[in-house]
Design an enzyme around this catalytic site. Structure first.
Site, PDB file in Angstrom:
ATOM      1  N   GLU A  72       0.552  -1.235  -0.169  1.00 50.78           N
ATOM      2  CA  GLU A  72       0.068   0.071  -0.185  1.00 50.78           C
ATOM      3  C   GLU A  72       0.797   1.109   0.030  1.00 50.78           C
ATOM      4  O   GLU A  72       0.316   2.329  -0.360  1.00 50.78           O
ATOM      5  CB  GLU A  72      -1.016  -0.036   1.136  1.00 50.78           C
ATOM      6  CG  GLU A  72      -2.169  -0.991   1.216  1.00 50.78           C
ATOM      7  CD  GLU A  72      -2.959  -0.632   0.213  1.00 50.78           C
ATOM      8  OE1 GLU A  72      -3.779   0.374   0.168  1.00 50.78           O
ATOM      9  OE2 GLU A  72      -3.013  -1.522  -0.851  1.00 50.78           O
ATOM     10  N   SER A  99     -41.597 -20.037 -25.627  1.00 48.00           N
ATOM     11  CA  SER A  99     -43.028 -20.987 -25.577  1.00 48.00           C
ATOM     12  C   SER A  99     -43.680 -21.085 -23.816  1.00 48.00           C
ATOM     13  O   SER A  99     -44.719 -21.426 -23.872  1.00 48.00           O
ATOM     14  CB  SER A  99     -43.081 -22.304 -26.278  1.00 48.00           C
ATOM     15  OG  SER A  99     -42.616 -22.009 -27.705  1.00 48.00           O
TER      16      SER A  99
END
Length: 654
Positions: free
Chosen positions: A101, A367
């Site tokens: 970081e 369908s």
């Protein structure tokens, strides 16, 4: 006069020495820098947030989700733990966070000018792509403690000011401890101790090198690099962290290699949580029902965990078994006659993708939409024995085709639905009116937009599995509306009831009358008994339903039911490309059957209510229906009926 007052050359100014020039310009730049800093603080520090509550922890309440029997499904919300002392952690744990970081953490004064410059250059040269941030650990802490996540210049400037303030007020060790104890690690966990408990069921003081690297890797994006839902991506990120730790000499290359040799195992409780799609679905509804929670909550849901397990297994097995046919995803929703969601699967693998196809996706029904056409016809006076003709038909400029490109001639409406004949459904919708068909579908529970073009008769309507399940529910429960819902009750952990579905519960309206209900159930039983849904048969149970397949095999459905219980299954691909001839009578019907075979004994299912009303005999012969009815089939090789369990080909809309 040349050297007089009004003329002549002025004496030249003495030239500054290099040292004098350096001092001069240093003073000039210093003055302007001071002016800039004063102005910067005047503009951006005027509305800085209150820093007096630095150590206050505002915890989002946790929410426990229970199934209908009280079994724990999941825990959502925040998990906090007492702050951990960095001295109690192995040295490599904080080192992992610094390595990935903020490598210059111990050398800057709260922000890194070179890091900010590099990020600006990258972002300007890669506009539209992934953006890089130049924030230090101190800046991230300032943002997490005091600021909103808004992305604007004012917030960034205030972040810099607060970062400098933190550096002046606290030591580097204190800043790093604050950061690691307050940052969000995903899965509802805030702080290194809560994250260690949530992911690994151990205190942070016992973290291994590999586990520390994995948690540090989460900081970039907790959801994207989650070891639960994105294990491969999390592992690649952890590898980068380990390499950076070696580069910073926080660990040795041998320690890194040892971490590779010891696989990180995530908590089995977290990794194997069931019903995560369903939990996401109801979690989004809690605040709309009771507002923003101020204390821990218990949500009692309608889900039946043993049935849910069967649903997830059926979907996973079905997708895996039909991968060679291009089946990549599936969704399943099962509700009872009251509308209670008893099983809910939004995809084949929650860990791979959290997109919920049960409610968030809209796909053409094919369908499976035809029962609304036939119900409208029954409401207008027709019955299953009415004779129709399967033949070429043209409606405006549209000429629907059957899947086989063949026409079977005279047949009853019952046979036409059982064999999913497109020409009959298209003509029938034209006769009864597509607007009336749309009204029927909405009355039963379809909430998506329904277009009124003639093709809607063949399912050119985009719907979700949830809609289809609740729209078929009236066929299963005696004709009553059954809107699907997943939350029965919400209460606090102290017992105060905040929401109860049964309070102010209105009587459900009847949406299918008699004899239409009996006629439709009779016809949809035949879909399973002798038609396109034959693979959905479950021996010993009264089953009815309808298959659905869309053009180019993009979507395949089976929606079926027994007494008081309906399940909708969809299969397809997320990118809406074609599968390899997968029909509703294939993979979806198999998934449906496998699930229902496990669920029905637990449900103590009853026959479909409403009885049977025999329609008058057809005005003419129904040779196709006779051929498909085993009891009426002639003896000998001329009777080419499908073998048991072999569905007739599904009819595709074109």
């Amino acid at each position: 006069m040349a050297n007089g007052v009004f003329g002549g050359n002025k004496p030249a100014k003495p030239q500054r020495t290099p040292l004098q020039a350096l001092l001069y310009w240093t003073m000039v730049l210093g003055v302007w820098g001071l002016i800039f800093i004063v102005a910067f603080f005047a503009v951006f520090a005027s509305d800085l947030p209150d820093t007096s509550k630095l150590y206050d922890v505002k915890r989002q309440p946790s929410i426990n989700y229970l199934d209908r029997s009280g079994a724990l499904l999941a825990v959502r919300g925040s998990q906090y733990a007492p702050p951990v002392d960095l001295d109690a952690l192995p040295e490599y744990v904080p080192a992992a966070f610094v390595a990935i970081e903020d490598r210059q953490f111990y050398h800057h004064i709260g922000f890194n000018p070179w890091g900010i410059a590099r990020s600006l250059i990258w972002n300007l040269s890669h506009e539209g792509g992934p953006q890089r941030g130049g924030s230090t650990i101190t800046q991230q802490l300032a943002k997490n403690l005091f600021l909103s996540p808004a992305q604007n210049y004012r917030r960034k400037a205030q972040e810099l000011i607060l970062a400098v303030w933190l550096e002046l007020k606290f030591s580097k060790k204190q800043i790093l401890a604050l950061y690691m104890n307050r940052v969000y690690f995903g899965a509802g966990a805030y702080g290194i101790e809560a994250a260690s408990q949530r992911y690994f069921n151990k205190p942070a003081s016992q973290l291994t090198v590999g586990e520390a690297a994995l948690l540090a890797g989460l900081m970039k994006a907790p959801a994207r690099y989650s070891p639960v839902s994105a294990s491969d991506r999390a592992a690649r990120r952890a590898t980068i962290v380990l390499d950076e730790m070696v580069r910073m000499k926080a660990i040795t290359a041998e320690q890194r290699d040892q971490a590779f040799a010891e696989p990180v195992r995530v908590s089995a409780t977290l990794a194997n949580q069931r019903a995560q799609y369903f939990t996401d679905y109801v979690d989004a509804q809690v605040r709309s029902l009771v507002g923003e929670p101020t204390e821990d909550l218990v949500v009692e849901t309608t889900l039946d965990l043993p049935i849910q397990v069967a649903a997830e297994r059926s979907v996973q097995v079905g997708v895996e078994g039909h991968k060679t046919q291009g089946v990549q995803q599936a969704a399943l929703v099962a509700i009872d006659g009251e509308g209670r969601i008893r099983a809910y699967v939004g995809g084949a693998d929650y860990g791979e993708t959290q997109f919920d196809r049960a409610t968030s996706a809209r796909r053409q029904a094919g369908s499976a939409f035809k029962p609304f056409v036939y119900l409208t016809a029954m409401d207008q006076g027709r019955n299953p024995s009415v004779m129709v003709v399967d033949e070429p038909v043209k409606i405006g400029n549209w000429e629907p085709k059957n899947y086989t490109n063949k026409y079977l001639g005279p047949m009853t409406l019952q046979t036409a639905l059982a064999q999913s004949i497109n020409t009959v459904a298209a003509r029938l919708a034209s006769e009864v009116g597509t607007s009336n068909v749309a009204n029927t579908a909405r009355r039963l529970g379809i909430t998506s937009k329904i277009q009124l073009d003639p093709s809607m008769a063949l399912g050119a309507v985009e719907v979700s599995p949830m809609e289809m399940a609740q729209a078929y529910a009236p066929f299963s429960n005696g004709g009553f509306l059954a809107k699907g819902y997943g939350i029965e009750r919400i209460r606090t952990t102290s017992g105060k009831v905040l929401y109860d579905h049964s309070v102010d519960k209105t009587q459900r309206p009847a949406v299918i009358g008699s004899p239409s209900l009996q006629y439709m159930n009779q016809m949809m039983r035949q879909v399973v008994a002798n038609g396109t849904g034959a693979r959905a048969k479950v021996a010993g149970y009264d089953i009815a339903g309808k298959t659905g397949t869309t053009s180019d095999y993009r979507d395949a459905w089976f929606v079926g039911y027994t007494g008081g219980f309906v399940t909708a299954v969809w299969t397809g691909k997320d990118d809406n490309t074609s599968m390899k001839k997968v029909t509703g009578g294939g993979a979806p019907a198999e998934i449906w059957r496998n699930f229902m075979a496990a669920a029905l004994p637990r449900l103590k299912a009853t026959p479909i209510p409403g009885g049977v009303i025999e329609p008058p005999p057809p005005a003419g012969d129904d040779p196709i229906g006779a051929l498909l009815d085993p009891s009426a089939a002639p003896e000998g090789p001329a009777a080419e009926t499908p073998a048991p369990g072999t569905p007739a080909p599904e009819q595709l809309p074109y």
